[in-house]
Structure formats: structure tokens, C-alpha cells
Design an enzyme around this catalytic site. Structure first.
Site, PDB file in Angstrom:
ATOM      1  CG  HIS A   8      -1.868   1.157   1.331  1.00  0.00           C
ATOM      2  ND1 HIS A   8      -1.819   1.968   2.433  1.00  0.00           N
ATOM      3  CD2 HIS A   8      -2.789   1.697   0.507  1.00  0.00           C
ATOM      4  CE1 HIS A   8      -2.690   2.960   2.279  1.00  0.00           C
ATOM      5  NE2 HIS A   8      -3.289   2.814   1.128  1.00  0.00           N
ATOM      6  CG  ASP A   9       3.678   4.382   1.748  1.00  0.00           C
ATOM      7  OD1 ASP A   9       3.450   5.116   0.765  1.00  0.00           O
ATOM      8  OD2 ASP A   9       4.322   4.773   2.739  1.00  0.00           O
TER       9      ASP A   9
END
Ligand SMILES: Nc1ncnc2c1ncn2[C@@H]1O[C@H](COP(=O)(O)OP(=O)(O)O)[C@@H](O)[C@H]1O
Ligand SMILES: [Mg+2]
Length: 313
Positions: free
Chosen positions: A195-196
Site C-alpha cells: 500500500h505504500d
């Protein structure tokens, strides 16, 4: 011994009282962890965006081992499952978790080099990241929150954005419709999503050339992973000699899609959803504080809109 915090960490306090409390508690917390986990600091405290990282040595079965102690701001739900994801990956594609105290948001991690993917050409970096996907995108443990559930919290306020908001209305409508479709699709959940996963969250290692750090793990869809590789290293897309932004963004997008064997339409849909929600968050932040968007926020929203356009036309 009390460790000194660098100015970059002291500056966290300006984000609000809860951050100030985090900063105030850090010297004691780091000291306690160093003592309890029998660590020896080997350098200065480094700062991340929402964390501090202290290089240490630990005695592991008689042999000294280089590691880092990472302590994260405790009130961001996005970082809550970092140790769970790292434990689940077990060093495959990601940094090894040596020890964790989730209650204190503290982790002891295998020491990697500080060299990150900013050291490579962006398209080479995109290939490296795509090469990590198979290791990272494994079945999700049940504790992870679902990415669609997380995003759906903003569905209504997004739909209520005024027509004169700085994101074109048809883009908002499109993102809402895509989010609705993706939410109804079982393939949108069930895989660990980092997600990052951007250039600075992949460090050079010894076991493997490159390993991911700093997951904001959720249960999601691998096709939702590429977006941060598009919105980061923006200066290189717009700087002197960069060519046009659209071409640069599309090259990154297609490099990842091709190297990872993703479905192009699905990856595109996720880019649209993530970038529109990103833009919305900035608008909402300013609104909550009862002020107009500042120049940085306006630039950021323009950037989000440019990414959505680039992957579509
Ligand atoms: N395992 C590690 N080995 C070496 N350096 C690390 C390690 N983990 C983090 N760092 C350094 O600390 C910085 C911040 O860590 P990161 O986990 O990305 O936190 P943040 O969530 O604050 O971005 C990284 O950019 C990197 O320079
Ligand atoms: Mg980071």
C-alpha cells in the site's frame, strides 16, 4: 543514557498535540527498548515520515547482529499492521522482523543499507518493484483491514464534493463508479497489499538486492499497488529535460504492468480510485481546519489529476 532527537523528529510536534506527546515520550521509550531488548545504539536517531529509526547492534546467540529499532507514531491506523505483514512475509521480498512490541509500536528489524530505489533510474526501479510483487502479494492474514472497506468510508463525502472542487466532477463520478465495481469484486480483497510501495520504501540488502520496508498493509488487490510509483519522484517528470509528464507516467505504469503481468484495465482503475481519493483527502484536511487549500495542496491535487489523465488518454 538519553538519546538526542534530531531536529526533523522534534519538528513532528508541530503536527499537533498528539504528535508532541509522541515526541516527548520518545527518549524514554527508546531508552527502555534499548535496555529491555539488550541493544547497543551504533549511531544517531534517523527520522522517517511518521517514525524514528535507531541503528543498533544486538547480541543474538553470542553473535552481534546489526539491526534497527523502529518506533512509529501510534495513532495512525495505516501503520498498525506493519509488524503483522512483516511477520507474514517472513523476509521474502521484505525486511525481516526480528522482534516486535505492537503495543508500543516498536519493531526490531534486520539492518539494510540506506540506499533506496531513488538510486536507480525510475523505470529500472519500477521493474525492481514489480519483481517484488510475487513475494509480497501472498494470501492475507484475516486481521488485515480490507482496502475497499477502508476506501468506502470516503465514498459519501467524496460524492458530496462541491462541483467547483479542484477535481473535475466527471473524474469524481468515475472514481466512485470504479470503487463500487471493485468493492463488489471478490478479487479486490484477500491479498497482502503493501500500500505504500514507493522508491524510498525499498532498500538495498545483502540477502537480496532489494527489499521492501514500511508496509501500510491491508487486504487488497495486487493491481492497487502501482499508484505510489507514479506520484513519487514527480520532479523528474516535470524537471528540465524530462519530456512530457504524460509520457513519463505512462512509461512507469506500463513498465510495472508488463513486468508484473497485471491486467492493465484493472491496474488503471485502481490508479484512478487511489488518486481521486488522495486528492479528496487534501481537500478534506483543509476543510476540517476551516481554511483554503495552500499552494502545496493545490499542487498535490493537480498532480493527482494529472496521473489520472495520463493513465487514461
Ligand atoms: N531496516 C532498515 N535498515 C536500514 N535503514 C532503515 C531500515 N528501516 C528504515 N530505515 C531508514 O529509516 C527511514 C524511515 O523508515 P521507514 O520504515 O520508511 O519509516 P516511515 O514510515 O517513517 O517512512 C528509511 O527511509 C530508511 O532510510
Ligand atoms: Mg518510509
Amino acid at each position: 543514557m538519553r538519546l538526542d532527537l534530531p531536529p526533523s523528529v522534534l519538528a513532528f510536534g508541530a503536527r499537533g498535540p498528539r504528535w508532541q506527546a509522541f515526541v516527548d515520550g520518545l527518549p524514554r521509550l527508546l531508552d527502555d527498548l534499548v535496555a529491555e531488548w539488550e541493544l547497543t545504539p551504533t549511531g544517531e536517531v534517523w527520522s522517517g515520515y511518521a517514525s524514528v529509526v535507531l541503528p543498533v547492534r544486538r547480541a543474538a546467540g553470542g553473535e552481534a547482529q546489526d539491526a534497527v529499532l523502529k518506533v512509529t507514531f501510534p495513532e495512525d491506523e495505516e501503520t498498525e499492521h506493519e509488524p503483522l505483514a512483516l511477520q507474514h512475509w517472513h523476509g521474502r521480498g521484505a525486511v525481516l522482523l526480528l522482534r516486535a512490541d505492537p503495543h508500543r509500536r516498536a519493531m526490531l528489524l534486520e539492518r539494510l543499507h540506506r540506499r533506496d530505489l531513488n538510486a536507480l533510474d525510475p523505470l529500472d526501479a519500477c521493474e525492481v518493484v514489480a519483481g517484488l510483487y510475487p513475494s509480497l502479494h501472498v494470501p492475507a492474514p484475516p486481521q488485515l483491514r480490507s482496502f475497499t472497506g477502508y476506501l468506502n468510508r470516503w465514498r459519501e463525502p467524496l460524492a458530496d464534493l462541491p462541483r467547483d472542487a479542484p477535481v473535475p466532477r466527471r473524474m469524481v463520478e468515475q472514481a466512485l463508479s470504479l470503487l463500487r465495481d471493485l468493492t463488489g469484486d471478490p478479487a479486490s480483497t484477500g491479498t497482502v497489499l503493501h500500500h505504500d510501495l514507493h522508491y524510498q520504501n525499498v532498500l538495498a540488502g545483502e540477502r537480496e538486492p532489494w527489499l521492501a520496508i514500511d508496509p501500510q498493509a491491508m487486504s487488497g488487490d495486487p493491481h492497487a499497488e502501482p499508484a505510489p510509483m507514479l506520484w513519487n519522484r514527480w520532479d523528474e517528470l516535470v524537471g528540465p529535460g524530462a519530456g512530457d509528464v504524460r509520457t513519463g507516467l505512462r512509461a512507469r505504469f506500463h513498465t510495472i504492468v508488463d513486468a508484473a503481468g497485471l491486467d492493465e484495465d484493472r491496474a488503471r482503475a485502481w490508479v484512478v480510485v487511489r488518486m481521486v481519493v488522495n486528492a479528496y483527502w487534501s481537500i478534506e484536511d483543509a476543510e476540517r481546519l476551516g481554511r483554503l487549500l495552500d499552494a502545496d495542496e493545490r499542487d498535490w491535487i493537480t498532480r493527482c489529476v494529472a496521473v489520472v489523465k495520463a493513465v487514461q488518454d
